[in-house]
Design a protein around this motif. Structure first.
Motif, PDB file in Angstrom:
ATOM      1  N   LYS A 112       0.638   9.628  -5.550  1.00 50.60           N
ATOM      2  CA  LYS A 112       1.188  10.978  -5.376  1.00 50.60           C
ATOM      3  C   LYS A 112       1.972  11.411  -6.616  1.00 50.60           C
ATOM      4  O   LYS A 112       1.879  12.564  -7.039  1.00 50.60           O
ATOM      5  N   THR A 113       2.733  10.498  -7.189  1.00 57.32           N
ATOM      6  CA  THR A 113       3.479  10.810  -8.408  1.00 57.32           C
ATOM      7  C   THR A 113       2.530  11.116  -9.555  1.00 57.32           C
ATOM      8  O   THR A 113       2.734  12.060 -10.313  1.00 57.32           O
ATOM      9  N   TYR A 114       1.478  10.324  -9.686  1.00 59.49           N
ATOM     10  CA  TYR A 114       0.488  10.543 -10.740  1.00 59.49           C
ATOM     11  C   TYR A 114      -0.162  11.917 -10.606  1.00 59.49           C
ATOM     12  O   TYR A 114      -0.320  12.639 -11.588  1.00 59.49           O
ATOM     13  N   ASN A 115      -0.517  12.289  -9.391  1.00 59.78           N
ATOM     14  CA  ASN A 115      -1.176  13.577  -9.167  1.00 59.78           C
ATOM     15  C   ASN A 115      -0.243  14.767  -9.320  1.00 59.78           C
ATOM     16  O   ASN A 115      -0.701  15.900  -9.503  1.00 59.78           O
ATOM     17  N   LEU A 161       0.811  -1.211   0.000  1.00 60.16           N
ATOM     18  CA  LEU A 161       0.000   0.000   0.000  1.00 60.16           C
ATOM     19  C   LEU A 161       0.851   1.270   0.000  1.00 60.16           C
ATOM     20  O   LEU A 161       0.449   2.284  -0.574  1.00 60.16           O
ATOM     21  N   ILE A 162       2.024   1.207   0.598  1.00 60.85           N
ATOM     22  CA  ILE A 162       2.919   2.383   0.586  1.00 60.85           C
ATOM     23  C   ILE A 162       3.354   2.695  -0.843  1.00 60.85           C
ATOM     24  O   ILE A 162       3.376   3.857  -1.250  1.00 60.85           O
ATOM     25  N   ASN A 163       3.647   1.663  -1.618  1.00 65.49           N
ATOM     26  CA  ASN A 163       4.035   1.881  -3.015  1.00 65.49           C
ATOM     27  C   ASN A 163       2.859   2.409  -3.836  1.00 65.49           C
ATOM     28  O   ASN A 163       3.037   3.252  -4.713  1.00 65.49           O
ATOM     29  N   VAL A 164       1.656   1.912  -3.553  1.00 64.21           N
ATOM     30  CA  VAL A 164       0.465   2.414  -4.248  1.00 64.21           C
ATOM     31  C   VAL A 164       0.278   3.900  -3.936  1.00 64.21           C
ATOM     32  O   VAL A 164      -0.006   4.705  -4.822  1.00 64.21           O
TER      33      VAL A 164
END
Length: 126
Positions: A57-60, A49-52
């Motif tokens: 955050k990167t996507y946004n 879940l941390i990677n998700v």
């Protein structure tokens, strides 16, 4: 306005709800179909879940693509697919308007939300 709404949502909503809001329309979320529930379970039970969260955050924080219809930005054919109730429908239409119409196809699928390919496949199977 969208930026402020997105920031407020990120503070008040769980990660899985933020992702689901991006993927599905409000109508689909309120209907709570099997497809939405399957995605909700998959996200909330992810072992990484941390990677998700980092991916989200990167996507946004991504920047706008500098696409210009007059220049040959893409050398390959492009097909944009969007559902007619997708939360990002306006963004897909805007992106299509910036692309070269000779190498770009735009498909707007009826009765589909944020994941038109999966939604249509799921509906046809059942």
């Amino acid at each position: 306005m969208d930026w402020a709404a997105q920031k407020l949502t990120s503070v008040t909503s769980s990660l899985s709800e933020q992702i689901l809001t991006h993927l599905f329309s409000q109508e689909e979320l309120s209907a709570n179909t099997e497809l939405v529930q399957a995605h909700r379970d998959r996200i909330s039970k992810a072992s990484n879940l941390i990677n998700v969260e980092l991916l989200w955050k990167t996507y946004n924080s991504r920047r706008d693509l500098n696409i210009d219809r007059s220049s040959c930005t893409f050398k390959c054919p492009v097909m944009l697919v969007v559902g007619d109730q997708a939360p990002y429908e306006d963004a897909a239409v805007e992106c299509n308007s910036k692309m070269d119409p000779t190498t770009t196809s735009f498909l707007k699928m009826a009765d589909a939300g944020g994941l038109p390919q999966l939604t249509q496949l799921f509906i046809r199977r059942y």
